[in-house]
Design a protein around this motif. Structure first.
Motif, PDB file in Angstrom:
ATOM      1  N   TRP A   1      78.349  51.705   3.500  1.00 28.27           N
ATOM      2  CA  TRP A   1      78.201  53.136   3.674  1.00 28.27           C
ATOM      3  C   TRP A   1      77.856  53.842   2.314  1.00 28.27           C
ATOM      4  O   TRP A   1      78.205  53.542   1.360  1.00 28.27           O
ATOM      5  CB  TRP A   1      79.518  53.688   4.335  1.00 28.27           C
ATOM      6  CG  TRP A   1      79.767  52.974   5.752  1.00 28.27           C
ATOM      7  CD1 TRP A   1      80.478  52.145   5.937  1.00 28.27           C
ATOM      8  CD2 TRP A   1      79.295  53.467   6.842  1.00 28.27           C
ATOM      9  NE1 TRP A   1      80.577  51.993   7.086  1.00 28.27           N
ATOM     10  CE2 TRP A   1      79.746  52.735   7.839  1.00 28.27           C
ATOM     11  CE3 TRP A   1      78.332  54.499   7.158  1.00 28.27           C
ATOM     12  CZ2 TRP A   1      79.430  52.836   9.592  1.00 28.27           C
ATOM     13  CZ3 TRP A   1      77.862  54.750   8.656  1.00 28.27           C
ATOM     14  CH2 TRP A   1      78.437  53.883   9.842  1.00 28.27           C
TER      15      TRP A   1
ATOM     16  N   ASP B   1      84.151  64.863   0.331  1.00 28.03           N
ATOM     17  CA  ASP B   1      84.553  64.122   1.533  1.00 28.03           C
ATOM     18  C   ASP B   1      84.068  64.579   2.808  1.00 28.03           C
ATOM     19  O   ASP B   1      84.560  64.369   3.873  1.00 28.03           O
ATOM     20  CB  ASP B   1      85.872  63.772   1.439  1.00 28.03           C
ATOM     21  CG  ASP B   1      86.999  64.959   1.560  1.00 28.03           C
ATOM     22  OD1 ASP B   1      86.324  66.090   1.665  1.00 28.03           O
ATOM     23  OD2 ASP B   1      88.168  64.989   1.527  1.00 28.03           O
TER      24      ASP B   1
ATOM     25  N   GLU C   1      77.623  60.023   6.134  1.00 26.08           N
ATOM     26  CA  GLU C   1      77.298  58.495   5.432  1.00 26.08           C
ATOM     27  C   GLU C   1      76.199  57.775   6.523  1.00 26.08           C
ATOM     28  O   GLU C   1      76.460  58.021   7.674  1.00 26.08           O
ATOM     29  CB  GLU C   1      78.706  57.887   5.530  1.00 26.08           C
ATOM     30  CG  GLU C   1      79.566  58.647   4.443  1.00 26.08           C
ATOM     31  CD  GLU C   1      80.811  57.823   4.192  1.00 26.08           C
ATOM     32  OE1 GLU C   1      81.320  58.051   3.294  1.00 26.08           O
ATOM     33  OE2 GLU C   1      81.226  57.086   5.283  1.00 26.08           O
TER      34      GLU C   1
ATOM     35  N   ARG D   1      77.916  58.180  10.138  1.00 30.49           N
ATOM     36  CA  ARG D   1      79.238  58.702  10.556  1.00 30.49           C
ATOM     37  C   ARG D   1      79.787  60.042   9.598  1.00 30.49           C
ATOM     38  O   ARG D   1      79.104  59.981   8.553  1.00 30.49           O
ATOM     39  CB  ARG D   1      80.370  57.661  10.340  1.00 30.49           C
ATOM     40  CG  ARG D   1      80.493  57.059   8.950  1.00 30.49           C
ATOM     41  CD  ARG D   1      81.473  56.055   8.578  1.00 30.49           C
ATOM     42  NE  ARG D   1      81.892  55.740   7.147  1.00 30.49           N
ATOM     43  CZ  ARG D   1      82.558  54.750   6.813  1.00 30.49           C
ATOM     44  NH1 ARG D   1      83.081  54.051   7.839  1.00 30.49           N
ATOM     45  NH2 ARG D   1      82.679  54.543   5.411  1.00 30.49           N
TER      46      ARG D   1
ATOM     47  N   SER E   1      82.140  61.332   7.106  1.00 33.05           N
ATOM     48  CA  SER E   1      82.917  60.794   6.083  1.00 33.05           C
ATOM     49  C   SER E   1      84.565  61.273   6.147  1.00 33.05           C
ATOM     50  O   SER E   1      85.666  60.558   5.794  1.00 33.05           O
ATOM     51  CB  SER E   1      82.628  61.219   4.653  1.00 33.05           C
ATOM     52  OG  SER E   1      82.676  62.638   4.384  1.00 33.05           O
TER      53      SER E   1
ATOM     54  N   ASP F   1      85.931  61.271   8.963  1.00 37.36           N
ATOM     55  CA  ASP F   1      86.329  60.284  10.072  1.00 37.36           C
ATOM     56  C   ASP F   1      86.913  58.707   9.563  1.00 37.36           C
ATOM     57  O   ASP F   1      87.512  58.316  10.350  1.00 37.36           O
ATOM     58  CB  ASP F   1      85.603  60.256  11.217  1.00 37.36           C
ATOM     59  CG  ASP F   1      85.321  61.560  11.967  1.00 37.36           C
ATOM     60  OD1 ASP F   1      86.265  62.481  11.837  1.00 37.36           O
ATOM     61  OD2 ASP F   1      84.294  61.686  12.769  1.00 37.36           O
ATOM     62  N   VAL F   2      86.525  58.333   8.366  1.00 42.45           N
ATOM     63  CA  VAL F   2      86.751  57.237   7.846  1.00 42.45           C
ATOM     64  C   VAL F   2      88.151  56.637   8.086  1.00 42.45           C
ATOM     65  O   VAL F   2      89.025  57.506   7.639  1.00 42.45           O
ATOM     66  CB  VAL F   2      86.298  57.012   6.308  1.00 42.45           C
ATOM     67  CG1 VAL F   2      86.579  55.543   5.913  1.00 42.45           C
ATOM     68  CG2 VAL F   2      84.802  57.393   6.327  1.00 42.45           C
TER      69      VAL F   2
END
Length: 74
Positions: free
Chosen positions: A12, A22, A26, A37, A39, A41-42
């Motif tokens: 990613w 943050d 990504e 996605r 970031s 939610d990582v």
């Protein structure tokens, strides 16, 4: 066509314009598709990933590069 994609080894990346923040989008290029996605939610168990074909990604980013106004915030 619906394609199952293994994202476990995806690399990613996010824009250098994010300055390491943050709250970014990504992107990962994996198995012939493009995955996107948030970031934030990582690592979240309910996180979702949007998967696009490479052709769709090229059309979308090409529109931005060409300054297609309806793809950008007003």
């Amino acid at each position: 066509m619906i394609k199952q994609v293994d994202l476990s080894k995806a690399k990613w990346t996010k824009s250098f314009l994010s300055n390491g923040g943050d709250n970014c989008l990504e992107v990962a290029f994996v198995d012939g598709v493009v995955a996107l996605r948030d970031s934030n939610d990582v690592g979240h168990p309910d996180a979702q990933v949007l998967v696009l074909s490479e052709d769709d990604w090229r059309v979308f980013t090409g529109g931005i590069i060409a300054k297609q106004k309806d793809l950008l915030l007003p």
